[in-house]
Design a protein around this motif. Structure first.
Motif, PDB file in Angstrom:
ATOM      1  N   PHE A 109      21.857  14.206 -72.188  1.00 56.40           N
ATOM      2  CA  PHE A 109      21.764  15.530 -71.588  1.00 56.40           C
ATOM      3  C   PHE A 109      21.493  15.457 -70.099  1.00 56.40           C
ATOM      4  O   PHE A 109      20.676  14.666 -69.634  1.00 56.40           O
ATOM      5  CB  PHE A 109      20.633  16.327 -72.256  1.00 56.40           C
ATOM      6  N   ALA A 110      22.169  16.334 -69.365  1.00 54.72           N
ATOM      7  CA  ALA A 110      21.762  16.632 -68.000  1.00 54.72           C
ATOM      8  C   ALA A 110      20.751  17.777 -68.073  1.00 54.72           C
ATOM      9  O   ALA A 110      20.646  18.457 -69.094  1.00 54.72           O
ATOM     10  CB  ALA A 110      22.961  17.050 -67.169  1.00 54.72           C
ATOM     11  N   TYR A 111      20.011  17.991 -66.992  1.00 50.26           N
ATOM     12  CA  TYR A 111      19.089  19.114 -66.982  1.00 50.26           C
ATOM     13  C   TYR A 111      18.923  19.621 -65.561  1.00 50.26           C
ATOM     14  O   TYR A 111      19.205  18.939 -64.578  1.00 50.26           O
ATOM     15  CB  TYR A 111      17.742  18.735 -67.582  1.00 50.26           C
ATOM     16  N   SER A 112      18.482  20.857 -65.481  1.00 54.84           N
ATOM     17  CA  SER A 112      18.202  21.472 -64.187  1.00 54.84           C
ATOM     18  C   SER A 112      16.989  22.365 -64.337  1.00 54.84           C
ATOM     19  O   SER A 112      16.743  22.924 -65.407  1.00 54.84           O
ATOM     20  CB  SER A 112      19.402  22.304 -63.716  1.00 54.84           C
ATOM     21  N   GLU A 113      16.227  22.494 -63.274  1.00 52.65           N
ATOM     22  CA  GLU A 113      15.099  23.420 -63.273  1.00 52.65           C
ATOM     23  C   GLU A 113      15.444  24.734 -62.596  1.00 52.65           C
ATOM     24  O   GLU A 113      14.728  25.726 -62.775  1.00 52.65           O
ATOM     25  CB  GLU A 113      13.890  22.790 -62.586  1.00 52.65           C
ATOM     26  N   ASP A 114      16.552  24.773 -61.840  1.00 50.96           N
ATOM     27  CA  ASP A 114      16.805  25.987 -61.071  1.00 50.96           C
ATOM     28  C   ASP A 114      18.280  26.370 -60.972  1.00 50.96           C
ATOM     29  O   ASP A 114      18.666  27.143 -60.099  1.00 50.96           O
ATOM     30  CB  ASP A 114      16.228  25.842 -59.667  1.00 50.96           C
ATOM     31  N   ALA A 115      19.136  25.854 -61.860  1.00 47.98           N
ATOM     32  CA  ALA A 115      20.543  26.240 -61.824  1.00 47.98           C
ATOM     33  C   ALA A 115      20.670  27.743 -62.052  1.00 47.98           C
ATOM     34  O   ALA A 115      20.008  28.310 -62.926  1.00 47.98           O
ATOM     35  CB  ALA A 115      21.337  25.473 -62.887  1.00 47.98           C
ATOM     36  N   VAL A 116      21.535  28.402 -61.267  1.00 46.93           N
ATOM     37  CA  VAL A 116      21.784  29.836 -61.440  1.00 46.93           C
ATOM     38  C   VAL A 116      22.933  29.999 -62.425  1.00 46.93           C
ATOM     39  O   VAL A 116      24.021  29.461 -62.221  1.00 46.93           O
ATOM     40  CB  VAL A 116      22.117  30.509 -60.096  1.00 46.93           C
ATOM     41  N   LEU A 117      22.678  30.729 -63.503  1.00 49.07           N
ATOM     42  CA  LEU A 117      23.637  30.875 -64.583  1.00 49.07           C
ATOM     43  C   LEU A 117      24.622  32.006 -64.298  1.00 49.07           C
ATOM     44  O   LEU A 117      24.325  32.928 -63.533  1.00 49.07           O
ATOM     45  CB  LEU A 117      22.894  31.149 -65.894  1.00 49.07           C
ATOM     46  N   GLY A 118      25.781  31.947 -64.953  1.00 52.15           N
ATOM     47  CA  GLY A 118      26.820  32.945 -64.734  1.00 52.15           C
ATOM     48  C   GLY A 118      26.906  33.977 -65.833  1.00 52.15           C
ATOM     49  O   GLY A 118      25.952  34.225 -66.573  1.00 52.15           O
ATOM     50  N   HIS A 119      28.097  34.581 -65.982  1.00 55.51           N
ATOM     51  CA  HIS A 119      28.229  35.745 -66.864  1.00 55.51           C
ATOM     52  C   HIS A 119      28.138  35.394 -68.345  1.00 55.51           C
ATOM     53  O   HIS A 119      27.829  36.260 -69.163  1.00 55.51           O
ATOM     54  CB  HIS A 119      29.551  36.472 -66.584  1.00 55.51           C
ATOM     55  N   THR A 120      28.379  34.100 -68.714  1.00 60.57           N
ATOM     56  CA  THR A 120      28.200  33.689 -70.109  1.00 60.57           C
ATOM     57  C   THR A 120      26.799  34.027 -70.595  1.00 60.57           C
ATOM     58  O   THR A 120      26.585  34.342 -71.765  1.00 60.57           O
ATOM     59  CB  THR A 120      28.413  32.168 -70.240  1.00 60.57           C
ATOM     60  N   PHE A 121      25.842  33.930 -69.698  1.00 67.09           N
ATOM     61  CA  PHE A 121      24.442  34.223 -70.006  1.00 67.09           C
ATOM     62  C   PHE A 121      24.093  35.660 -69.636  1.00 67.09           C
ATOM     63  O   PHE A 121      23.402  36.354 -70.379  1.00 67.09           O
ATOM     64  CB  PHE A 121      23.536  33.250 -69.247  1.00 67.09           C
TER      65      PHE A 121
END
Length: 394
Positions: A109-121
């Motif tokens: 797995f990759a991971y992020s603490e602050d990725a901004v999510l798009g319209h899927t979410f």
């Protein structure tokens, strides 16, 4: 002992936010109504956390880095689309536990603490969660930029998630966010495989998860259903649980489906199940990826521009007012410049998808092209009106 108390699947079409002129508002209303019904299920299930199985439409990761699987393991889940912004609490301890246990289990797995999510979410955050105070745990699966994980691999991930859930104490809801047949940005956009959708829905109503899990990713590409990899993770977590269709809407370009799997309502799935002979299985050509291939290296600059223009307001304004300068700065070829012109003129478009063809011909990833057009359509329309350039040459 932890328990999966709700398991659901939904579409996430961006048009549910934007209501563009080429859509039937009544169809969009029906889909939103079904999604709100999933929120009611959450009310009854009372989960401690919502595991959100989403995907990226080249909004968050793009071609800079495209992980096969990723988890948002920070404290807040921020999603932005069409002028809306959501900032939800993440069940951080659980996210970190998943991360620490999935990697040793063989899932890199990759991971992020602050990725901004798009319209899927963002779309289900609005219409399913609807302001409910339920911590989320966002997962990402690569569904559009080959190579893709197979449905079997996704199901194995789901089974591992269920194992970890069972070892904990939380009541867990799982939501898979992925649309059925659609081909955004490609020539086949107006010709979805609705027959395949209805056949697969019937199989899922009968609890036949293998109908999806035994397919190849190339076959899913053929029928416009690579987003169902998120559903495959859900099915891996719950097994052959009969589903109940809440809504299926065939728009002019997209099959909107909303289903519930858990908690099951006795007799509901069987009563509404599609006749097994009504929609025969799809006859696959098995010719490999046709619609969503990895973009050529020669088109890197154009695809990078498409990503940046969705996040940089000053770049959008420059495309409108100084296309030549932007093209020169980015080193675009003549064909790529014409593709960029399709972005700059999208404010005049009646059907936004019509502007994708020039971008795709220039080497743009089809979804990258269409999502960029959708993201900037409203703003460019406003800028054009302000500049008095509606209908003029840019």
């Amino acid at each position: 002992m932890g328990e999966i108390v709700a398991a659901m699947a939904t579409c996430h079409a961006p048009q549910l936010f934007t209501y563009p002129p080429d859509e039937d508002p009544a169809q969009l209303d029906a889909t939103i109504g079904a999604m709100r019904g999933l929120g009611t299920i959450l009310d009854g299930a009372r989960p401690d956390v919502l595991i959100f199985l989403g995907s990226d439409h080249l909004e968050t990761f793009s071609i800079g880095c495209v992980p096969t699987f990723a988890i948002l393991a920070g404290s807040r889940a921020v999603a932005e689309f069409a002028g809306r912004r959501y900032d939800l609490a993440i069940h951080r301890e659980m996210a970190e536990d998943f991360l620490n246990r999935l990697v040793p289990a063989g899932f890199d797995f990759a991971y992020s603490e602050d990725a901004v999510l798009g319209h899927t979410f963002a779309v289900p955050f609005e219409f399913v969660l609807g302001g409910r105070d339920i911590p989320v745990l966002p997962f990402h699966t690569n569904v559009y930029m080959p190579p893709l994980p197979s449905p079997q691999r996704c199901a194995a991930l789901g089974a591992e998630l269920a194992k970890i859930i069972a070892s904990r104490s939380e009541r867990v809801a799982i939501l898979a966010s992925g649309g059925m047949s659609h081909y955004p940005g490609t020539w086949k956009y107006p010709q979805p495989e609705f027959g395949f959708d209805r056949w697969l829905i019937g199989e899922l109503e009968r609890g036949n998860a293998a109908a999806l899990l035994n397919m190849t990713v190339e076959q899913l590409d053929e029928v416009g259903n690579t987003e169902l990899l998120s559903w495959a993770i859900l099915l891996g977590a719950i097994g052959n649980q009969a589903g109940e269709l809440l809504q299926y809407t065939p728009t002019w370009h997209h099959g909107h489906a909303v289903m519930r799997f858990l908690p099951a309502r006795r007799g509901a799935a069987a009563a509404g199940a599609t006749n097994a002979n009504e929609h025969p299985p799809h006859e696959f050509t098995n010719k490999g990826f046709e619609f969503y291939k990895h973009p050529p290296a020669s088109a890197y600059k154009l695809n990078k521009l498409l990503f940046e223009v969705r996040h940089d307001a000053s770049l959008r304004k420059r495309l409108l007012n100084d296309l030549d300068g932007v093209a020169a700065e980015w080193g675009l070829s003549a064909q790529e410049k014409e593709g960029a012109r399709a972005i700059a003129s999208v404010g005049n478009a009646v059907r936004i998808s019509d502007n994708a063809e020039a971008l795709v011909k220039a080497g743009a990833h089809p979804l990258q092209a269409l999502m960029s057009l959708h993201a900037v359509h409203g703003e460019f329309r406003k800028l054009q009106l302000e500049a008095g350039k509606v209908g003029g040459q840019l």
